[in-house]
Every structure is written in C-alpha cells, then in structure tokens.
Design a protein around this motif. Sequence first.
Motif, PDB file in Angstrom:
ATOM      1  N   LYS A   1       5.976  24.052 -12.890  1.00  0.00           N
ATOM      2  CA  LYS A   1       7.229  24.546 -12.327  1.00  0.00           C
ATOM      3  C   LYS A   1       8.382  23.976 -13.128  1.00  0.00           C
ATOM      4  O   LYS A   1       8.264  22.956 -13.795  1.00  0.00           O
ATOM      5  CB  LYS A   1       7.362  24.155 -10.851  1.00  0.00           C
ATOM      6  CG  LYS A   1       7.247  22.657 -10.588  1.00  0.00           C
ATOM      7  CD  LYS A   1       7.238  22.379  -9.097  1.00  0.00           C
ATOM      8  CE  LYS A   1       7.079  20.893  -8.814  1.00  0.00           C
ATOM      9  NZ  LYS A   1       7.058  20.620  -7.370  1.00  0.00           N
TER      10      LYS A   1
ATOM     11  N   SER B   1      11.523  20.852  -3.753  1.00  0.00           N
ATOM     12  CA  SER B   1      10.418  21.812  -3.622  1.00  0.00           C
ATOM     13  C   SER B   1       9.165  21.208  -4.236  1.00  0.00           C
ATOM     14  O   SER B   1       8.574  21.758  -5.173  1.00  0.00           O
ATOM     15  CB  SER B   1      10.781  23.142  -4.303  1.00  0.00           C
ATOM     16  OG  SER B   1      11.970  23.681  -3.784  1.00  0.00           O
TER      17      SER B   1
ATOM     18  N   THR C   1       5.313  23.081  -4.445  1.00  0.00           N
ATOM     19  CA  THR C   1       5.306  24.430  -5.009  1.00  0.00           C
ATOM     20  C   THR C   1       4.612  24.368  -6.359  1.00  0.00           C
ATOM     21  O   THR C   1       4.577  23.315  -7.000  1.00  0.00           O
ATOM     22  CB  THR C   1       6.734  24.980  -5.176  1.00  0.00           C
ATOM     23  OG1 THR C   1       7.468  24.125  -6.067  1.00  0.00           O
ATOM     24  CG2 THR C   1       7.458  25.047  -3.842  1.00  0.00           C
TER      25      THR C   1
ATOM     26  N   ALA D   1       6.171  27.864 -10.319  1.00  0.00           N
ATOM     27  CA  ALA D   1       7.455  28.215  -9.709  1.00  0.00           C
ATOM     28  C   ALA D   1       8.597  27.918 -10.666  1.00  0.00           C
ATOM     29  O   ALA D   1       8.539  26.977 -11.456  1.00  0.00           O
ATOM     30  CB  ALA D   1       7.638  27.443  -8.403  1.00  0.00           C
TER      31      ALA D   1
ATOM     32  N   CYS E   1      12.104  24.797  -0.944  1.00  0.00           N
ATOM     33  CA  CYS E   1      10.936  25.639  -0.650  1.00  0.00           C
ATOM     34  C   CYS E   1       9.710  24.765  -0.405  1.00  0.00           C
ATOM     35  O   CYS E   1       9.599  23.655  -0.962  1.00  0.00           O
ATOM     36  CB  CYS E   1      10.669  26.613  -1.796  1.00  0.00           C
ATOM     37  SG  CYS E   1      11.967  27.848  -2.020  1.00  0.00           S
TER      38      CYS E   1
ATOM     39  N   VAL F   1       5.112  27.352  -1.545  1.00  0.00           N
ATOM     40  CA  VAL F   1       5.406  28.655  -2.136  1.00  0.00           C
ATOM     41  C   VAL F   1       4.833  28.658  -3.553  1.00  0.00           C
ATOM     42  O   VAL F   1       5.056  27.717  -4.311  1.00  0.00           O
ATOM     43  CB  VAL F   1       6.920  28.930  -2.157  1.00  0.00           C
ATOM     44  CG1 VAL F   1       7.210  30.270  -2.814  1.00  0.00           C
ATOM     45  CG2 VAL F   1       7.485  28.912  -0.737  1.00  0.00           C
ATOM     46  N   PHE F   2       4.128  29.713  -3.922  1.00  0.00           N
ATOM     47  CA  PHE F   2       3.380  29.712  -5.172  1.00  0.00           C
ATOM     48  C   PHE F   2       3.629  31.010  -5.952  1.00  0.00           C
ATOM     49  O   PHE F   2       3.776  32.079  -5.367  1.00  0.00           O
ATOM     50  CB  PHE F   2       1.890  29.555  -4.892  1.00  0.00           C
ATOM     51  CG  PHE F   2       1.572  28.350  -4.047  1.00  0.00           C
ATOM     52  CD1 PHE F   2       1.514  27.086  -4.616  1.00  0.00           C
ATOM     53  CD2 PHE F   2       1.377  28.481  -2.680  1.00  0.00           C
ATOM     54  CE1 PHE F   2       1.244  25.974  -3.844  1.00  0.00           C
ATOM     55  CE2 PHE F   2       1.100  27.371  -1.900  1.00  0.00           C
ATOM     56  CZ  PHE F   2       1.032  26.111  -2.480  1.00  0.00           C
TER      57      PHE F   2
END
Length: 380
Positions: free
Chosen positions: A127, A133, A136, A139, A145, A148-149
């Motif tokens: 990410k 986040s 995740t 990302a 967040c 979430v992927f």
Amino acid sequence: MLKQCSLTGHPFEVSAEDLAFYERISPTFDGQRFLIPPPTLSPESRLQRRMAFRNERHLYRRQSELSGKEVICGFAPESPYKVLGFEEWWGDDWDPFEFGRTYNPRRPFFEQFQQLCLDVPHLPLNKREAENSVYTNFALHMKDCYLVFGASHCESCLYSRTVHHCRDVLDSLSMVRSEYCYEGIASENCYNCMFFKDCRNCRDSLFIEECNSCSNCILCIGLNQQQYCIRNEFVGKERFEQFKRELFPLTWEKVADLKNQLKEATVQVPHRESQIHKSENCNGDMILESKNCHYCFDITECEDCKYLYWSPKGKNSYDCCFNSPDGVELCYEVCSCLGVRCMGLFLAWNNVDTFYSMECHGNQNVLGCVGLRKKEYCIL
C-alpha cells in the motif's frame, strides 16, 4: 490451434490473433529475438497461477528482519520469506544489490530466482499513502479505512474489496465513486443506497438491482430514470415514504425477507446478458469504455486486450490482472503491476522491459530481480 491444458487436461484455443500477439511482444537481446511460445495452460489455469502470488486478506504479525519490530504483514509466521517494516523497506538502511548473484547457466533459472526471493526481504503489505489504515492491503491513497483490500482513493470505508474513490462505504464489493452505501456490489456513482447490485447513478434506494439513474426506489429491478417506485411500480412520494417508515428500523429478519423478495422478483424480469457499457467489440463482464477486448472482466478504458481482470487503461496486453490505477501496455502474464513491455511480473510498478521479477519499481531492462528500485540492466 486447439491445445490441452497441461494442468487440468481441458482443451483451450490459441487463435491466430493470439500467436500474432506473442510474436509482437517477443523480446530482443543483443540483436537476437526470443519468440514467446504459445501457452501450455488454459486461461483459467493461468489466472490461478497469477492469483496464487496475491494474498489480499490474510494478515499476520511478524518481526522485521532489520529492526525486530512487530509488523502486520501478508506472510504467515511459518513462511520462509523475510519481511521488513513498511518504512524500512522503502528506506536506505538496506541495499537490494547486497543480495545480487551471478547467473549460473548450468542451473535452472527459476531455481535461482526462487532462492533470490527467499533471500531478499519483502514489503509487509502492499500500500501507499495510507493514513490511519493499518489493516488494509493492495491499497493506494487511503484514509481512516479498516479491512479494505484492493482499493484506492477511499475514506472511512470498512470491510470492503475493490472499492475506488469511495467514502463511507461498508461491506461492499467492486464499488466506484460512491458514498454512504452499504452492501453494494458492482455499482458506480451511488449515494445513500443499501443492498444493491449492478446499479449506476442511483441514490436513496434499498434492495435494487440493475437500476440506472433512479432515486427513492425499493425492491426494484431494471428501472431507468425512475423515482418513488416499489416493486417496479410508481407509487408517488407519500406512499413511498409511508412504506419506508414501516420498514425501519431494519432488523436482520426484515433484511432476510426483503432479500428473498428481491431474489424471487429477479426471475420475473429480463436481465442484461452482461454489464458492458460504452464499449465496442468486447465480451466478458463489467466492461466500460473499452474496445476490442475479449474474455475481460472489470476493465475500464482498455483496448486490444484479452484475458484481463480488474485492469483499467490496458492496451495490447494479455493475461493481466489488478493493474490499477494506470494500467499496462504490451504486457503479458503480470499481476498487480504497471508498466510497458513487461512479462511475468508480480507487484512491480512503472517498469519498462522488465521480465520475471517481483517488488521492483521504476526499473528498465531488468530480468529475474527482487526489490530493485530505479535500476537498469540487472539480472538476479
């Protein structure tokens, strides 16, 4: 040409157009051209092979090989692969060239490449620019967040996958440019909708499917530019609001019942063969603004491609998946990549003429490398 998959035994076709593509992207070294042979695996088996490298949703705790600090990563504790902390991997406290080795022509190339993958430390998660986040993966540009992927440019989203340019979206899959939505699937430009699928430009609606530019609809399927409808019937604002008040608060029993009603209604209404919009000479599903793309799924603004999955802006490429946000050109068999004239890559961004490498970014003329950044003319 009809071939048999060496893994499953299933037959698959290699067309004349496919052979022309393989010839077109065949690389040249020192004036000698190395022709890419036709594949021995079927398209489905090739996709499975690429996806085997991409662990999105299984997260573990490991220690960094450099600092010993605990990191959240996609490699299981028993995995032989090494990991660093996110800032450590991108920092200057280690040099990928320290793991370099001379190619041995007497040993299989992929055996040497696998050993390099085991020696070079890897990113814990994949990410960039993710604020608050931590949990995740795959990302880009995320804020606040959680779980979430495969997402980008999202804020305050939870428990979702492949959502892009979304805000306050929960429990959703393949959503684009939407806000305040819950349990949405394969939809775009929606606002304040719940339990919906294959919808475009809808708002303030519940339990709808294949609707376009609709608002204030419940239990509707296949409507276009309608409002204040229940079960595909216009009822007016007053009756609609009364029906909605009776539904709330939604309990799980009510949700289950409404889902069953929608499911029963779907068999009574004709559906689109596939979700292909503003496209020419394409087949597959979830295709938008594309041309001459075949057996492609979840693509946008692509041209002359085949066997692509979730890849916007792809051009003249085969067997590529997860190439957001900028796509690929003249690429073959890559996963989670961006670049031009690349083949056999995983998690490699902005490369040119790069082959059989992983976690390499901004390189040119690279073969069999791991973890390189902004390098040229490198092997192993």
